[in-house]
Design a protein around this motif. Structure first.
Motif, PDB file in Angstrom:
ATOM      1  N   PHE A 157       0.807  -1.220   0.000  1.00 32.90           N
ATOM      2  CA  PHE A 157       0.000   0.000   0.000  1.00 32.90           C
ATOM      3  C   PHE A 157       0.842   1.273   0.000  1.00 32.90           C
ATOM      4  O   PHE A 157       0.311   2.372   0.072  1.00 32.90           O
ATOM      5  CB  PHE A 157      -0.956  -0.008   1.197  1.00 32.90           C
ATOM      6  N   ARG A 158       2.157   1.102  -0.015  1.00 30.79           N
ATOM      7  CA  ARG A 158       3.080   2.228  -0.115  1.00 30.79           C
ATOM      8  C   ARG A 158       2.774   3.319   0.912  1.00 30.79           C
ATOM      9  O   ARG A 158       2.645   4.507   0.585  1.00 30.79           O
ATOM     10  CB  ARG A 158       3.075   2.802  -1.533  1.00 30.79           C
TER      11      ARG A 158
ATOM     12  N   ASP B  49       0.063   3.738   2.667  1.00 31.28           N
ATOM     13  CA  ASP B  49      -1.323   4.217   2.707  1.00 31.28           C
ATOM     14  C   ASP B  49      -2.290   3.067   2.975  1.00 31.28           C
ATOM     15  O   ASP B  49      -3.158   2.763   2.153  1.00 31.28           O
ATOM     16  CB  ASP B  49      -1.671   4.906   1.379  1.00 31.28           C
TER      17      ASP B  49
ATOM     18  N   TYR C 279      -5.434   0.968   4.771  1.00 28.42           N
ATOM     19  CA  TYR C 279      -6.809   1.361   5.110  1.00 28.42           C
ATOM     20  C   TYR C 279      -6.873   1.810   6.567  1.00 28.42           C
ATOM     21  O   TYR C 279      -6.258   1.200   7.453  1.00 28.42           O
ATOM     22  CB  TYR C 279      -7.758   0.174   4.905  1.00 28.42           C
TER      23      TYR C 279
ATOM     24  N   TRP D 174     -11.154   3.380  -1.075  1.00 24.46           N
ATOM     25  CA  TRP D 174      -9.795   2.915  -0.778  1.00 24.46           C
ATOM     26  C   TRP D 174      -9.420   1.741  -1.690  1.00 24.46           C
ATOM     27  O   TRP D 174      -8.317   1.687  -2.226  1.00 24.46           O
ATOM     28  CB  TRP D 174      -9.683   2.512   0.693  1.00 24.46           C
TER      29      TRP D 174
ATOM     30  N   ASP E  82      -8.249   2.554  -5.178  1.00 23.79           N
ATOM     31  CA  ASP E  82      -6.853   2.992  -5.274  1.00 23.79           C
ATOM     32  C   ASP E  82      -5.855   1.904  -4.862  1.00 23.79           C
ATOM     33  O   ASP E  82      -4.639   2.080  -5.033  1.00 23.79           O
ATOM     34  CB  ASP E  82      -6.630   4.228  -4.400  1.00 23.79           C
ATOM     35  N   HIS E  83      -6.354   0.816  -4.278  1.00 25.12           N
ATOM     36  CA  HIS E  83      -5.472  -0.239  -3.777  1.00 25.12           C
ATOM     37  C   HIS E  83      -6.033  -1.608  -4.171  1.00 25.12           C
ATOM     38  O   HIS E  83      -6.306  -2.455  -3.318  1.00 25.12           O
ATOM     39  CB  HIS E  83      -5.314  -0.151  -2.250  1.00 25.12           C
TER      40      HIS E  83
ATOM     41  N   GLN F 153      -3.439  -4.617  -8.671  1.00 27.49           N
ATOM     42  CA  GLN F 153      -2.189  -3.879  -8.551  1.00 27.49           C
ATOM     43  C   GLN F 153      -1.234  -4.599  -7.595  1.00 27.49           C
ATOM     44  O   GLN F 153      -0.023  -4.637  -7.810  1.00 27.49           O
ATOM     45  CB  GLN F 153      -2.436  -2.457  -8.060  1.00 27.49           C
ATOM     46  N   GLY F 154      -1.790  -5.185  -6.530  1.00 31.80           N
ATOM     47  CA  GLY F 154      -0.973  -5.958  -5.608  1.00 31.80           C
ATOM     48  C   GLY F 154      -0.285  -7.112  -6.320  1.00 31.80           C
ATOM     49  O   GLY F 154       0.901  -7.390  -6.084  1.00 31.80           O
TER      50      GLY F 154
END
Length: 236
Positions: free
Chosen positions: A76-77, A79, A81, A90, A93-94, A98-99
């Motif tokens: 989550f770099r 960021d 939850y 949330w 964006d996550h 992407q993970g």
């Protein structure tokens, strides 16, 4: 994920917790516990609260003490939850997609260090990432613990040994769905599998438990033991 310990009992995050160290791997800050300097890695993929959760790092230290290199990347770099946030926003964006993409350079970086075997254990959000890794030759074994977002189709695509540890009380992954996962795995005898539903436990029980509650600790430790035994079987 209503009715879940995962979201009702968020951790107090601590960048200084654990006996390991934080280093950059594949472009992501990662908590690493590797006292044995092992060539077999277990990547622990966090729930939505991220890689600074003290109980997750405590589990990573347990994995390290069992003779593996435990790696917990910050997908989550910085960021994760936060309780009260709009979860849908949330997740936009996550995303787990992407993970999955972010996990690939982490794995490549580990291989470049001489790592020969890699397992992935995913919790809640992380289970979806882990199951995606298990569909390809990125890892040699996987464990899904109180999974979210995982489908029967996902399970049908798995190519490596997979263990699923699920909660009896889990709106997002109820026992009925877990039994469908088990049936899908049983239909693929070439894929070693293990499925277990923990009676009386709620979503998040293995990572979001009360350390003062003896029964909660016992259930969590049983899940940790099952996870470690799976990786010993398939990575050592």
């Amino acid at each position: 994920m209503s009715g879940s310990q995962c979201c009702e009992n968020p951790p107090t995050l601590s960048s200084g917790s654990g006996s390991g160290k934080v280093e950059e791997i594949g472009g992501l800050s990662s908590y690493v516990s590797d006292p044995a300097h092992s060539k077999a890695v277990v990547i622990l993929i966090s729930d939505m609260f991220g890689y600074e959760a003290p109980l997750l790092r405590k589990l990573a230290d347990k994995v390290g003490a069992a003779g593996f290199c435990a790696v917990v990347p910050d997908f989550f770099r910085g960021d994760p939850y936060v309780l009260g946030q709009n979860m849908a926003d949330w997740l936009t964006d996550h995303g787990t997609d992407q993970g999955f993409e972010d996990a690939k350079p982490v794995i490549e970086a580990l291989k470049s260090k001489g790592i020969t075997k890699i397992g992935a254990a995913g919790f809640c959000w992380g289970a979806k990432v882990a199951v995606e890794l298990c569909k390809y030759p990125y890892v040699q074994a996987g464990v899904l613990i109180h999974p979210s977002f995982v489908t029967v189709e996902d399970i049908q695509g798995v190519k490596v040994p997979l263990s699923i540890l699920a909660a009896e009380i889990d709106d997002g992954c109820p026992p009925e769905l877990v039994k469908q996962f088990e049936a899908a795995l049983n239909a693929m005898p070439e894929v070693d599998s293990f499925v277990k539903i923990f009676a009386g436990c709620s979503h998040g029980w293995a990572l979001r438990y009360d350390e003062e509650d003896e029964e909660a600790v016992k259930s969590a430790e049983e899940a940790h033991k099952d996870m470690l035994e799976w990786f010993v079987k398939h990575l050592k």
